[in-house]
Scaffold this motif. Structure first.
Motif, PDB file in Angstrom:
ATOM      1  N   ASN A 350      59.921  37.994  35.597  1.00 10.64           N
ATOM      2  CA  ASN A 350      58.634  37.314  35.713  1.00 10.64           C
ATOM      3  C   ASN A 350      57.639  37.918  34.744  1.00 10.64           C
ATOM      4  O   ASN A 350      57.913  38.909  34.062  1.00 10.64           O
ATOM      5  CB  ASN A 350      58.116  37.401  37.151  1.00 10.64           C
ATOM      6  CG  ASN A 350      57.999  38.841  37.613  1.00 10.64           C
ATOM      7  OD1 ASN A 350      57.139  39.596  37.134  1.00 10.64           O
ATOM      8  ND2 ASN A 350      58.867  39.247  38.540  1.00 10.64           N
ATOM      9  N   GLN A 351      56.468  37.300  34.689  1.00  9.81           N
ATOM     10  CA  GLN A 351      55.354  37.802  33.892  1.00  9.81           C
ATOM     11  C   GLN A 351      54.100  37.809  34.770  1.00  9.81           C
ATOM     12  O   GLN A 351      54.028  37.090  35.769  1.00  9.81           O
ATOM     13  CB  GLN A 351      55.103  36.914  32.661  1.00  9.81           C
ATOM     14  CG  GLN A 351      56.275  36.801  31.713  1.00  9.81           C
ATOM     15  CD  GLN A 351      56.020  35.827  30.570  1.00  9.81           C
ATOM     16  OE1 GLN A 351      54.876  35.435  30.316  1.00  9.81           O
ATOM     17  NE2 GLN A 351      57.081  35.432  29.887  1.00  9.81           N
ATOM     18  N   SER A 352      53.131  38.616  34.381  1.00 11.10           N
ATOM     19  CA  SER A 352      51.877  38.642  35.134  1.00 11.10           C
ATOM     20  C   SER A 352      50.760  39.137  34.234  1.00 11.10           C
ATOM     21  O   SER A 352      50.997  39.807  33.225  1.00 11.10           O
ATOM     22  CB  SER A 352      51.995  39.540  36.374  1.00 11.10           C
ATOM     23  OG  SER A 352      52.368  40.859  35.999  1.00 11.10           O
ATOM     24  N   PHE A 396      44.708  38.372  39.602  1.00  8.92           N
ATOM     25  CA  PHE A 396      46.092  38.646  39.200  1.00  8.92           C
ATOM     26  C   PHE A 396      46.862  37.331  39.256  1.00  8.92           C
ATOM     27  O   PHE A 396      46.875  36.659  40.296  1.00  8.92           O
ATOM     28  CB  PHE A 396      46.748  39.643  40.155  1.00  8.92           C
ATOM     29  CG  PHE A 396      46.225  41.042  40.048  1.00  8.92           C
ATOM     30  CD1 PHE A 396      46.850  41.962  39.212  1.00  8.92           C
ATOM     31  CD2 PHE A 396      45.130  41.449  40.776  1.00  8.92           C
ATOM     32  CE1 PHE A 396      46.372  43.256  39.118  1.00  8.92           C
ATOM     33  CE2 PHE A 396      44.650  42.745  40.688  1.00  8.92           C
ATOM     34  CZ  PHE A 396      45.273  43.654  39.851  1.00  8.92           C
ATOM     35  N   ASN A 397      47.522  36.977  38.143  1.00  8.19           N
ATOM     36  CA  ASN A 397      48.314  35.756  38.088  1.00  8.19           C
ATOM     37  C   ASN A 397      49.788  36.085  37.854  1.00  8.19           C
ATOM     38  O   ASN A 397      50.115  37.055  37.154  1.00  8.19           O
ATOM     39  CB  ASN A 397      47.832  34.845  36.947  1.00  8.19           C
ATOM     40  CG  ASN A 397      46.466  34.249  37.239  1.00  8.19           C
ATOM     41  OD1 ASN A 397      46.255  33.672  38.291  1.00  8.19           O
ATOM     42  ND2 ASN A 397      45.544  34.395  36.298  1.00  8.19           N
ATOM     43  N   VAL A 404      55.174  30.090  32.751  1.00  8.54           N
ATOM     44  CA  VAL A 404      54.598  29.017  33.550  1.00  8.54           C
ATOM     45  C   VAL A 404      54.137  29.588  34.884  1.00  8.54           C
ATOM     46  O   VAL A 404      54.860  30.349  35.534  1.00  8.54           O
ATOM     47  CB  VAL A 404      55.623  27.883  33.782  1.00  8.54           C
ATOM     48  CG1 VAL A 404      55.023  26.784  34.658  1.00  8.54           C
ATOM     49  CG2 VAL A 404      56.088  27.320  32.443  1.00  8.54           C
ATOM     50  N   LEU A 405      52.913  29.224  35.306  1.00  8.77           N
ATOM     51  CA  LEU A 405      52.388  29.706  36.578  1.00  8.77           C
ATOM     52  C   LEU A 405      53.341  29.372  37.725  1.00  8.77           C
ATOM     53  O   LEU A 405      53.887  28.260  37.801  1.00  8.77           O
ATOM     54  CB  LEU A 405      51.022  29.080  36.855  1.00  8.77           C
ATOM     55  CG  LEU A 405      49.818  29.690  36.127  1.00  8.77           C
ATOM     56  CD1 LEU A 405      48.608  28.779  36.271  1.00  8.77           C
ATOM     57  CD2 LEU A 405      49.496  31.077  36.671  1.00  8.77           C
ATOM     58  N   VAL A 412      47.972  35.839  42.814  1.00 12.72           N
ATOM     59  CA  VAL A 412      48.651  36.890  43.571  1.00 12.72           C
ATOM     60  C   VAL A 412      47.610  37.692  44.351  1.00 12.72           C
ATOM     61  O   VAL A 412      47.776  37.998  45.525  1.00 12.72           O
ATOM     62  CB  VAL A 412      49.445  37.808  42.626  1.00 12.72           C
ATOM     63  CG1 VAL A 412      50.067  38.963  43.400  1.00 12.72           C
ATOM     64  CG2 VAL A 412      50.503  37.014  41.889  1.00 12.72           C
ATOM     65  N   GLU A 413      46.523  38.005  43.674  1.00 11.33           N
ATOM     66  CA  GLU A 413      45.376  38.630  44.328  1.00 11.33           C
ATOM     67  C   GLU A 413      44.132  38.228  43.551  1.00 11.33           C
ATOM     68  O   GLU A 413      44.153  38.155  42.321  1.00 11.33           O
ATOM     69  CB  GLU A 413      45.508  40.143  44.378  1.00 11.33           C
ATOM     70  CG  GLU A 413      44.393  40.821  45.163  1.00 11.33           C
ATOM     71  CD  GLU A 413      44.601  42.313  45.318  1.00 11.33           C
ATOM     72  OE1 GLU A 413      43.717  42.966  45.916  1.00 11.33           O
ATOM     73  OE2 GLU A 413      45.621  42.832  44.845  1.00 11.33           O
ATOM     74  N   ALA A 414      43.048  37.963  44.267  1.00 14.08           N
ATOM     75  CA  ALA A 414      41.799  37.557  43.622  1.00 14.08           C
ATOM     76  C   ALA A 414      40.631  38.254  44.299  1.00 14.08           C
ATOM     77  O   ALA A 414      40.596  38.371  45.530  1.00 14.08           O
ATOM     78  CB  ALA A 414      41.620  36.043  43.684  1.00 14.08           C
TER      79      ALA A 414
END
Length: 745
Positions: A350-352, A396-397, A404-405, A412-414
């Protein structure tokens, strides 16, 4: 010094000769044959000669910065004694330190002003110490850099000093204009850079004038990404302009209204990835190892109205302003979060990233009344008010391995953190001229601020359903009053030699902490950080005006230092420990023959903690961040007639910044080191050109020796599990060579 890899650096320009900038340029009025011209500053909110101001201050003309092809702070700060930058990867992501006082907490220690208006946030919620307004120095009269606390006349967050950009004013007496452009190449960049600019001063009648200016500058990228294979990742664009209107119906009254806009955007940040064990490049001198891009954008809208009214018994000045200041940055967290995202349903690969958005709306109003100059007793009184509405959003995305989202996992966290800052202040300043040779100045200021915030947290990691819903809402507030002062006796030993002493205090506002439910040990409020500066100085104009000298020595006590800490895995700010900075600043210029001006400056700053700070693992005697023991510069500029209409000019500048730490020496967070000591950097700048009354052609080179210096802050980057990934090290822009043409009319 690491090796240099060229990839078409000078393919765009083949240039035979170049020369360089300094503080005093040989083709500017200050360096024409004869005496060095007098420089006027407004450091004490009155116009006065630079050599008669009883404080440590440097002024750089706009003409000097244009010759230097300066496009940001990094291009000119090295020519100012005592001023040091920390570069976090792009113009605007900049830390400032003056005379050893640099960023440790979240609020700024060094202020930035445009035409006397404070720009940026005063509170600790907007990352003000790391987001500095980096104004493109175009259509500029001068820049003033004040060293030492300016708490009496300027107030909060100027305890280290301040930078004041003084913009060119409309003039109803004559029409003038200029258009220009430049083309340049940067070593290791595949594409050329360039820009266009223009300005015009247009009288409408004898009492009304308009001044308009604009610029569009593009710097090519030169950092490659070894992970993705992308080339020239960090291209930079700077776009902006200004419209100003001056109305002067009588000799006693004037009103100036202006609107300024600037936007800077970096496609990625100028980091190289270094090994955490060897501190050498992992993938190349000018390469990072990111999976996702890390863009940064800074945008300013500033509206200002200044009224001046000569009452004959006093001068009344009102400065009203409104600004919208935004800073948006993204950090790649793919290697940081990694497999941890699997706990909330992400695939193994994954990516973030981490998206930070800071939005500031700020109104400020200052009114002051000043006695006429030349009286036995000169006085100034005033009041100041400001109101800030700020919005801090951190998200955090998560993405799949194709970028792709991931549905249902974002954010993930905001965290949302709207806040307000409101301050009012009253200040006064008195100067009594006891004799022709002795003056005494004293000042006092009282300021009171109120702050509020509401933090909301949510996201898939916290179990929000949907992920955008807030599961935690925490409010907070604080209130504080602060008094600052200054005392400055002055001895006029001759009409050209002045000695002075100055004791002055300054402060960095306190504020509320975010106290999460169930977390103990976090103070609800932290107090203001305060310092007192003891300074002595000597200013002199020598050799019938052909030489100037400015020497100051300082000893600074800093108490109640604001430190960003982790308490039970919760971010907070605490007042911890004391520090001191002692040293000196020297600058001088000398014109030995007609047309030649030599200049130089030297600074020494020994800035250390005098108390240990256990919460960050720092011992007494630890050096403060960003501050070298030694820094300085040398300049030489020569101007000579070529023909009856053409005048040639040539110049060279050398700037040195000694080794310094990226954080408080030895500091840690959760047991992890917070930054490395970066080595000294030596940069040579050159320019050469010719001009007529209405045409100027300049060839310039910046970083002539192609120094690939790594700059502070060079910080360690660890995964969420504590595994070292790399050191993110900002890089000095490589050799840049170009040509600039300006046409006046």
């Amino acid at each position: 010094m690491v090796g240099v890899r060229a990839r078409g650096a000078l393919r765009w320009l083949l240039l035979a000769g170049v020369a360089a900038p300094g503080i005093a340029m040989a083709d500017t009025p200050a360096s024409q044959p004869g005496a060095v011209s007098e420089v006027v500053v407004t450091a004490e909110k009155r116009e006065e000669p630079l050599q008669q101001a009883p404080l440590s201050v440097t002024a750089i003309s706009g003409a000097t910065l244009e010759l230097q092809h300066a496009v940001d702070l990094e291009d000119w700060a090295g020519y100012v004694p005592g001023l040091v930058l920390g570069d976090a990867g792009a113009p605007g992501e900049t830390f400032l330190a003056v005379d050893g006082i640099g960023p440790i907490g979240s609020a700024s220690e060094v202020g930035v002003y445009i035409d006397g208006t404070p720009v940026g946030s005063t509170s600790s919620f907007e990352g003000a110490n790391g987001f500095t307004m980096d104004l493109m120095p175009y259509d500029l009269q001068r820049v003033e850099v004040l060293r030492g606390p300016q708490g009496t006349l300027y107030g909060a967050s100027t305890m280290g000093g301040l930078i004041n950009y003084v913009l060119a004013a409309p003039d109803p007496t004559h029409f003038s204009g200029q258009i220009g452009g430049d083309l340049f190449g940067v070593d290791h960049a595949s594409n050329p850079g360039g820009g266009a600019r223009g300005e015009a001063n247009v009288p409408i009648n004898d009492t009304l004038a308009v001044r308009v200016s604009g610029y569009d500058e593009n710097t090519p990228g030169y950092i490659d990404d070894a992970t993705t294979g992308r080339k020239d990742d960090n291209a930079l664009t700077q776009f902006g302009g200004r419209l100003a209107l001056l109305w002067k119906p009588t000799t006693d009254f004037s009103a100036e209204a202006s609107a300024l806009y600037q936007k800077s955007h970096a496609d990625d940040q100028s980091f190289a990835a270094l090994s955490t064990t060897t501190q050498q490049p992992i993938a190349g001198d000018l390469s990072n190892i990111n999976t996702r891009r890390e863009p940064y954008t800074q945008e300013l809208q500033l509206y200002n109205v200044t009224l001046n009214w000569n009452l004959h018994w006093a001068q009344l000045t009102s400065v009203s302003s409104y600004q919208q200041f935004t800073n948006d940055t993204v950090e790649d967290l793919t290697d940081y979060l990694g497999a941890l995202l699997g706990e909330v349903g992400a695939p193994a690969k994954n990516q973030s990233d981490f998206d930070e958005n800071y939005r500031l709306s700020k109104f400020s109003q200052e009114v002051r009344l000043a006695s006429p100059d030349g009286q036995k007793l000169e006085w100034l009184v005033g009041g100041f008010y400001t109101h800030e509405d700020a919005a801090n959003s951190e998200v955090f995305n998560a993405y799949n391995n194709s970028g792709v989202l991931l549905a249902g996992l974002n954010p993930v966290e905001a965290v949302s953190l709207p806040s307000t800052y409101q301050e009012y202040a009253f200040f006064g300043d008195l100067t009594y001229h006891f004799t022709d040779w002795f003056d005494l100045t004293g000042g006092l200021r009282y300021a009171h601020n109120n702050q509020t915030f509401v933090e909301s947290e949510g996201g898939a990691l916290l179990g929000s359903s949907p992920p955008t819903a807030a599961v935690l809402v925490v409010p907070g507030s604080s209130s504080e009053g602060v008094t600052t002062y200054s005392v400055a006796p002055q001895l006029h030993l001759t009409k050209d030699v002045m000695a002075y002493a100055r004791i002055a205090s300054g402060y960095q506002p306190g504020g509320p902490n975010i106290v999460l439910p169930g977390v103990s040990g976090v103070p609800s409020q932290f107090g203001s950080s305060r310092l007192t500066d003891y300074q002595v100085g000597l200013k002199s104009t020598l050799l019938d005006g052909r030489a100037t000298l400015d020497l100051s020595a300082f000893y600074i006590d800093w108490t109640q230092i604001q430190v960003s800490v982790l308490i039970n895995n919760t971010s907070a700010i605490e007042n911890a420990g004391k520090a001191r900075s002692e040293g000196f600043d020297f600058s001088g210029s000398y014109s030995p023959i007609e047309g030649l001006v030599l200049g130089g400056n030297l600074s020494y700053a020994d800035a250390i903690l005098t108390d240990p700070v256990p919460s960050i693992g720092a011992a007494s005697g630890a050096r403060l961040p960003y501050v070298p023991l030694w820094s300085g510069s040398l300049t030489a500029d020569y101007s000579v007639p070529i023909t009856e209409t053409w005048r040639g000019f040539i110049g060279a500048g050398y700037r040195y910044t000694g080794s310094r730490f990226s954080d408080v020496q030895g500091s840690t967070s959760n047991g992890e080191p917070q930054g490395i000591k970066v080595g000294a950097d030596n940069v040579v700048d050159l320019h050469v050109g010719a001009r007529t009354a209405d045409l100027k052609i300049t060839v310039f080179a910046k970083n002539l020796t192609n120094e690939h210096a790594y700059l502070a802050p060079a910080d360690y980057f660890f995964s969420a599990l504590g595994n070292p990934i790399d050191i993110k090290a900002p890089v000095e822009q490589p050799l840049t060579v170009g040509v600039s043409v300006d046409k006046s009319f």
